[in-house]
Motif scaffolding. Structure first.
Motif, mmCIF file in Angstrom:
data_model
loop_
_atom_site.group_PDB
_atom_site.id
_atom_site.type_symbol
_atom_site.label_atom_id
_atom_site.label_comp_id
_atom_site.label_asym_id
_atom_site.label_seq_id
_atom_site.Cartn_x
_atom_site.Cartn_y
_atom_site.Cartn_z
ATOM 1 N N ILE A 111 0.833 -1.199 0.000
ATOM 2 C CA ILE A 111 0.000 0.000 0.000
ATOM 3 C C ILE A 111 0.873 1.256 0.000
ATOM 4 O O ILE A 111 0.572 2.233 -0.703
ATOM 5 C CB ILE A 111 -0.981 -0.010 1.198
ATOM 6 C CG1 ILE A 111 -2.015 -1.136 1.031
ATOM 7 C CG2 ILE A 111 -1.677 1.334 1.361
ATOM 8 C CD1 ILE A 111 -2.912 -1.019 -0.187
ATOM 9 N N SER A 112 1.985 1.220 0.724
ATOM 10 C CA SER A 112 2.916 2.355 0.711
ATOM 11 C C SER A 112 3.475 2.584 -0.691
ATOM 12 O O SER A 112 3.590 3.731 -1.142
ATOM 13 C CB SER A 112 4.065 2.119 1.688
ATOM 14 O OG SER A 112 3.590 2.086 3.001
ATOM 15 N N ALA A 113 3.801 1.501 -1.384
ATOM 16 C CA ALA A 113 4.310 1.619 -2.756
ATOM 17 C C ALA A 113 3.236 2.192 -3.679
ATOM 18 O O ALA A 113 3.520 3.056 -4.514
ATOM 19 C CB ALA A 113 4.785 0.264 -3.263
ATOM 20 N N TYR A 114 2.003 1.722 -3.514
ATOM 21 C CA TYR A 114 0.912 2.259 -4.341
ATOM 22 C C TYR A 114 0.716 3.752 -4.077
ATOM 23 O O TYR A 114 0.408 4.514 -5.000
ATOM 24 C CB TYR A 114 -0.399 1.505 -4.094
ATOM 25 C CG TYR A 114 -0.526 0.214 -4.873
ATOM 26 C CD1 TYR A 114 -0.310 0.172 -6.248
ATOM 27 C CD2 TYR A 114 -0.876 -0.962 -4.240
ATOM 28 C CE1 TYR A 114 -0.435 -1.008 -6.964
ATOM 29 C CE2 TYR A 114 -1.002 -2.155 -4.940
ATOM 30 C CZ TYR A 114 -0.778 -2.166 -6.309
ATOM 31 O OH TYR A 114 -0.898 -3.326 -7.017
ATOM 32 N N LYS A 115 0.905 4.179 -2.857
ATOM 33 C CA LYS A 115 0.748 5.606 -2.545
ATOM 34 C C LYS A 115 1.859 6.430 -3.181
ATOM 35 O O LYS A 115 1.629 7.579 -3.584
ATOM 36 C CB LYS A 115 0.663 5.809 -1.037
ATOM 37 C CG LYS A 115 -0.672 5.295 -0.510
ATOM 38 C CD LYS A 115 -0.876 5.556 0.944
ATOM 39 C CE LYS A 115 -2.267 5.033 1.333
ATOM 40 N NZ LYS A 115 -2.583 5.227 2.713
ATOM 41 N N ILE A 116 3.043 5.864 -3.317
ATOM 42 C CA ILE A 116 4.110 6.559 -4.039
ATOM 43 C C ILE A 116 3.741 6.658 -5.519
ATOM 44 O O ILE A 116 3.937 7.690 -6.154
ATOM 45 C CB ILE A 116 5.472 5.857 -3.838
ATOM 46 C CG1 ILE A 116 5.878 5.885 -2.368
ATOM 47 C CG2 ILE A 116 6.557 6.533 -4.682
ATOM 48 C CD1 ILE A 116 7.079 5.021 -2.029
ATOM 49 N N TYR A 117 3.167 5.583 -6.050
ATOM 50 C CA TYR A 117 2.667 5.637 -7.430
ATOM 51 C C TYR A 117 1.638 6.759 -7.575
ATOM 52 O O TYR A 117 1.638 7.494 -8.574
ATOM 53 C CB TYR A 117 2.015 4.315 -7.828
ATOM 54 C CG TYR A 117 2.944 3.279 -8.388
ATOM 55 C CD1 TYR A 117 3.572 3.446 -9.615
ATOM 56 C CD2 TYR A 117 3.169 2.093 -7.704
ATOM 57 C CE1 TYR A 117 4.408 2.473 -10.140
ATOM 58 C CE2 TYR A 117 4.004 1.114 -8.214
ATOM 59 C CZ TYR A 117 4.621 1.315 -9.431
ATOM 60 O OH TYR A 117 5.454 0.342 -9.950
ATOM 61 N N LEU A 118 0.748 6.886 -6.603
ATOM 62 C CA LEU A 118 -0.269 7.943 -6.660
ATOM 63 C C LEU A 118 0.364 9.323 -6.698
ATOM 64 O O LEU A 118 -0.104 10.208 -7.425
ATOM 65 C CB LEU A 118 -1.230 7.842 -5.471
ATOM 66 C CG LEU A 118 -2.162 6.648 -5.432
ATOM 67 C CD1 LEU A 118 -3.051 6.705 -4.196
ATOM 68 C CD2 LEU A 118 -3.002 6.552 -6.685
ATOM 69 N N GLU A 119 1.435 9.511 -5.927
ATOM 70 C CA GLU A 119 2.150 10.789 -5.945
ATOM 71 C C GLU A 119 2.728 11.053 -7.331
ATOM 72 O O GLU A 119 2.624 12.169 -7.854
ATOM 73 C CB GLU A 119 3.270 10.796 -4.907
ATOM 74 C CG GLU A 119 2.808 10.800 -3.472
ATOM 75 C CD GLU A 119 3.965 10.663 -2.480
ATOM 76 O OE1 GLU A 119 5.096 11.078 -2.818
ATOM 77 O OE2 GLU A 119 3.728 10.135 -1.382
ATOM 78 N N ALA A 120 3.329 10.033 -7.923
ATOM 79 C CA ALA A 120 3.922 10.187 -9.258
ATOM 80 C C ALA A 120 2.842 10.497 -10.296
ATOM 81 O O ALA A 120 3.020 11.389 -11.139
ATOM 82 C CB ALA A 120 4.687 8.924 -9.652
#
Length: 158
Positions: A111-120
Motif C-alpha cells: 500500500i505504501s508503494a501504491y501511494k508513491i505511485y499515486l504521488e507520481a
C-alpha cells in the motif's frame, strides 16, 4: 383427531421453514462476511490486482507520452489519473480486512508503494499540461524519478 393431525402438519411446516431459514442465514453470512484469505489466496489476489494496476498505469503513461496539449487530451489524462486513487482506496477497503496475519507486513509495504505511485501520477497530471519548455521537462523528470521510486518500492516488498 383431525385437529391433532392439522396441528402436527403445522408443526412440521414451521420446523421445515426454520431449517430452510437457518440454512439461508448461514449462506448469507458466508457471502457477506469478510473471511480472511489464506496466504495463497492473498498472493493470487495481489497478483491479479497488480496486473490490473500495471495495465492501467501503462495506459496512463501512453497518454503522457502522446499528450498533445488539446483540451480532450488534458481531460482524458485527468480522467485516467482520477481512477488510480479509487483503485488504491478499493484495494484498502476490500483486501485490507482479508489479509492473513503472516502477510500484514507485505500488505503495508504494498500500500505504501501504491501511494508513491499515486504521488507520481498526480505529478504527471499537474506537470504534463504545462507549456513545453525547460521547466516542464524538469518537472516531468521529477515525476519520472517518483515513478522509479514507486517501482523500486514495489519491487523490494518482502
Amino acid at each position: 383427531m383431525e385437529k391433532k393431525q392439522i396441528s402436527k402438519k403445522w408443526i412440521i411446516v414451521v420446523l421445515i421453514l426454520a431449517v430452510i431459514g437457518s440454512i439461508g442465514a448461514i449462506f448469507f453470512y458466508e457471502k457477506t462476511s469478510t473471511r480472511v484469505f489464506t496466504k495463497s489466496e492473498y498472493i493470487k489476489e495481489v497478483i491479479v490486482q497488480n496486473q490490473d494496476f500495471e495495465s492501467a498505469l501503462d495506459s496512463f503513461l501512453d497518454q503522457v507520452a502522446s499528450y498533445n496539449g488539446s483540451a480532450s487530451s488534458t481531460e482524458k489524462l485527468e480522467n485516467t489519473a482520477s481512477k488510480f486513487p479509487e483503485f488504491v482506496k478499493d484495494l484498502e477497503e476490500k483486501l485490507g480486512p482479508r489479509v492473513p496475519h503472516e502477510s500484514k507486513s507485505h500488505y503495508t509495504q504494498m500500500i505504501s508503494a501504491y501511494k508513491i505511485y499515486l504521488e507520481a501520477i498526480d505529478m504527471y497530471k499537474r506537470y504534463v499540461p504545462k507549456n513545453p519548455g525547460d521547466e516542464r521537462s524538469a518537472l516531468i523528470k521529477e515525476a519520472d524519478s517518483k515513478l522509479a521510486e514507486a517501482y523500486e518500492a514495489m519491487k523490494n516488498i518482502k
